[in-house]
Design a protein around this motif. Structure first.
Motif, mmCIF file in Angstrom:
data_model
loop_
_atom_site.group_PDB
_atom_site.id
_atom_site.type_symbol
_atom_site.label_atom_id
_atom_site.label_comp_id
_atom_site.label_asym_id
_atom_site.label_seq_id
_atom_site.Cartn_x
_atom_site.Cartn_y
_atom_site.Cartn_z
ATOM 1 N N ALA A 68 14.734 76.066 60.988
ATOM 2 C CA ALA A 68 15.344 75.018 60.361
ATOM 3 C C ALA A 68 15.343 73.734 60.969
ATOM 4 C CB ALA A 68 16.830 75.314 59.640
ATOM 5 N N THR A 69 15.814 74.022 62.482
ATOM 6 C CA THR A 69 15.865 73.015 63.343
ATOM 7 C C THR A 69 14.271 72.434 63.565
ATOM 8 O OG1 THR A 69 17.812 73.879 64.554
ATOM 9 C CG2 THR A 69 16.607 72.320 65.730
ATOM 10 N N ASN A 70 13.363 73.169 63.848
ATOM 11 C CA ASN A 70 11.872 72.902 64.079
ATOM 12 C C ASN A 70 11.494 71.831 63.068
ATOM 13 O OD1 ASN A 70 11.724 74.044 66.528
ATOM 14 N ND2 ASN A 70 10.704 75.816 65.833
ATOM 15 N N TRP A 71 11.953 72.179 61.608
ATOM 16 C CA TRP A 71 11.381 71.499 60.343
ATOM 17 C C TRP A 71 12.033 69.975 60.696
ATOM 18 C CZ3 TRP A 71 11.340 74.174 55.150
ATOM 19 C CH2 TRP A 71 10.452 75.191 55.064
ATOM 20 N N GLY A 72 13.254 70.061 61.056
ATOM 21 C CA GLY A 72 13.820 68.651 61.119
ATOM 22 C C GLY A 72 13.160 67.986 62.359
ATOM 23 N N ILE A 73 12.998 68.623 63.302
ATOM 24 C CA ILE A 73 12.233 68.179 64.458
ATOM 25 C C ILE A 73 10.881 67.486 64.146
ATOM 26 C CG2 ILE A 73 11.453 68.275 66.964
ATOM 27 C CD1 ILE A 73 13.843 70.388 67.325
ATOM 28 N N GLU A 74 10.162 68.220 63.477
ATOM 29 C CA GLU A 74 9.006 68.093 62.996
ATOM 30 C C GLU A 74 8.781 66.609 62.041
ATOM 31 O OE1 GLU A 74 7.731 71.538 61.332
ATOM 32 O OE2 GLU A 74 6.606 72.230 62.938
ATOM 33 N N TYR A 75 9.933 66.658 61.323
ATOM 34 C CA TYR A 75 9.823 65.373 60.499
ATOM 35 C C TYR A 75 10.276 63.891 61.212
ATOM 36 C CZ TYR A 75 11.724 61.982 56.984
ATOM 37 O OH TYR A 75 11.916 61.106 55.984
ATOM 38 N N ALA A 76 11.051 64.477 62.362
ATOM 39 C CA ALA A 76 11.640 63.246 63.305
ATOM 40 C C ALA A 76 10.372 62.892 64.018
ATOM 41 C CB ALA A 76 12.867 63.616 64.128
ATOM 42 N N LEU A 77 9.388 63.810 64.482
ATOM 43 C CA LEU A 77 8.186 63.247 65.541
ATOM 44 C C LEU A 77 7.161 62.464 64.604
ATOM 45 C CD1 LEU A 77 7.813 66.699 67.267
ATOM 46 C CD2 LEU A 77 8.511 64.497 68.282
ATOM 47 N N LYS A 78 7.360 62.221 63.452
ATOM 48 C CA LYS A 78 6.574 61.460 62.562
ATOM 49 C C LYS A 78 6.933 60.168 62.758
ATOM 50 C CE LYS A 78 5.459 65.173 59.323
ATOM 51 N NZ LYS A 78 5.603 65.677 58.032
ATOM 52 N N ASP A 79 8.073 59.911 63.065
ATOM 53 C CA ASP A 79 8.482 58.230 63.277
ATOM 54 C C ASP A 79 8.251 58.100 64.374
ATOM 55 O OD1 ASP A 79 10.094 56.188 63.243
ATOM 56 O OD2 ASP A 79 11.555 56.790 62.323
ATOM 57 N N MET A 82 11.370 57.026 66.831
ATOM 58 C CA MET A 82 12.083 57.952 67.575
ATOM 59 C C MET A 82 12.008 58.337 69.173
ATOM 60 S SD MET A 82 12.707 61.384 68.704
ATOM 61 C CE MET A 82 11.193 62.514 68.024
ATOM 62 N N THR A 83 13.119 58.038 69.587
ATOM 63 C CA THR A 83 13.001 58.484 71.181
ATOM 64 C C THR A 83 13.916 59.864 71.648
ATOM 65 O OG1 THR A 83 14.930 56.789 71.315
ATOM 66 C CG2 THR A 83 12.716 56.138 71.899
ATOM 67 N N TYR A 84 14.800 59.813 70.557
ATOM 68 C CA TYR A 84 15.640 61.285 71.162
ATOM 69 C C TYR A 84 15.818 62.132 69.881
ATOM 70 C CZ TYR A 84 16.530 59.085 75.614
ATOM 71 O OH TYR A 84 16.533 58.694 76.760
#
Length: 260
Positions: A68-79, A82-84
């Protein structure tokens, strides 16, 4: 820009209170992702009605913490902005200056990982220990309130969901980052209120039964999960120390449940 990633499964009230605490932050350069892994208690409806600013990612109930955490991170990395990423559990409450305190440290050490200072059950720091401030260099951190620069993910990848689907993924990730040259700090000034009594580990220990003992050793939420412990030691312990670490760890888990 921080992306805050919160994996949830039910416990709607905790999620609501956690998100309300984030709304009050003095530092507001963040977006929140809630990965709802198949909640059945009205969590999704509450998020849509009360927190329209939150990004919702839906799971099927089989993600557990790590995926679940990885899914959220993958979404964030597309922006690209995003820096953190801040990994956060829903059974936490953030004081108004929580993000501000983390970002003050991040500005001084932009490539370091910073962890929150957990304050159990909304109590102040123990007077016997004294109030600690500043940064403490550590080798690894828990995932509840862990600020991670995007460069860490670019170098070492995401959390290890195959070896550690629920517990120890946070310790494994931050220790791996540490071994790859990233500094890791506990930020005593970044206080985060927690509810340790709500953890699966505490529930298994609260009432000592043979069923809970089995869950303690083998269930995904078991704090003494033998498989997770073995995988962690195999990955991070030098070969000549491995037999000792495994025997000591097995005995602590097999016997310690009944005497702690």
């Amino acid at each position: 820009m921080i992306y805050i990633v919160i994996p949830v499964f039910n416990r709607k009230k905790f999620t609501q209170e956690c998100l309300l605490s984030l709304r009050k932050q003095t530092y507001q350069e963040f977006k929140t992702i809630v990965v709802d892994d198949g909640s059945t208690d009205g969590t999704e409806e509450m998020l849509k009605n009360d927190f329209p600013e939150v990004i919702i990612i839906k799971g099927d109930g089989n993600l557990w913490w790590t995926k679940a955490t990885n899914w959220g991170i993958e979404y964030a990395l597309k922006d690209s902005a995003m820096t953190y990423v801040l990994t956060l559990n829903n059974d936490t409450l953030a004081p108004v200056d929580f993000l501000e305190k983390l970002m003050q440290s991040a500005k001084e050490k932009p490539l370091a990982i910073f962890g929150a200072n957990p304050d159990e059950q909304n109590t102040s720091t123990s007077e016997s220990e004294g109030k600690k401030t500043g940064l403490k260099r550590v080798s690894h951190l828990p995932g509840r309130g862990c600020l991670i620069p995007k460069e860490v993910f670019e170098k070492i990848g995401l959390f290890d969901e195959k070896r550690f689907p629920h517990y120890l993924a946070d310790y494994d990730f931050t220790l791996t980052a540490h071994k790859n040259g990233f500094e890791v700090f506990l930020n005593y000034d970044a206080l985060l209120y927690t509810y340790p009594d709500e953890s699966g580990n505490f529930q298994n220990r609260k009432k000592k039964t043979w069923k809970n003992y089995y869950n303690h050793l083998f269930h995904m939420r078991g704090g003494g999960n033998l498989k997770d412990f073995t995988n962690f030691e195999l990955k991070h312990t030098t070969p000549y120390k491995l037999p000792y670490k495994l025997i000591k760890g097995y005995l602590r888990r097999l016997i310690g449940y009944w005497i702690k």
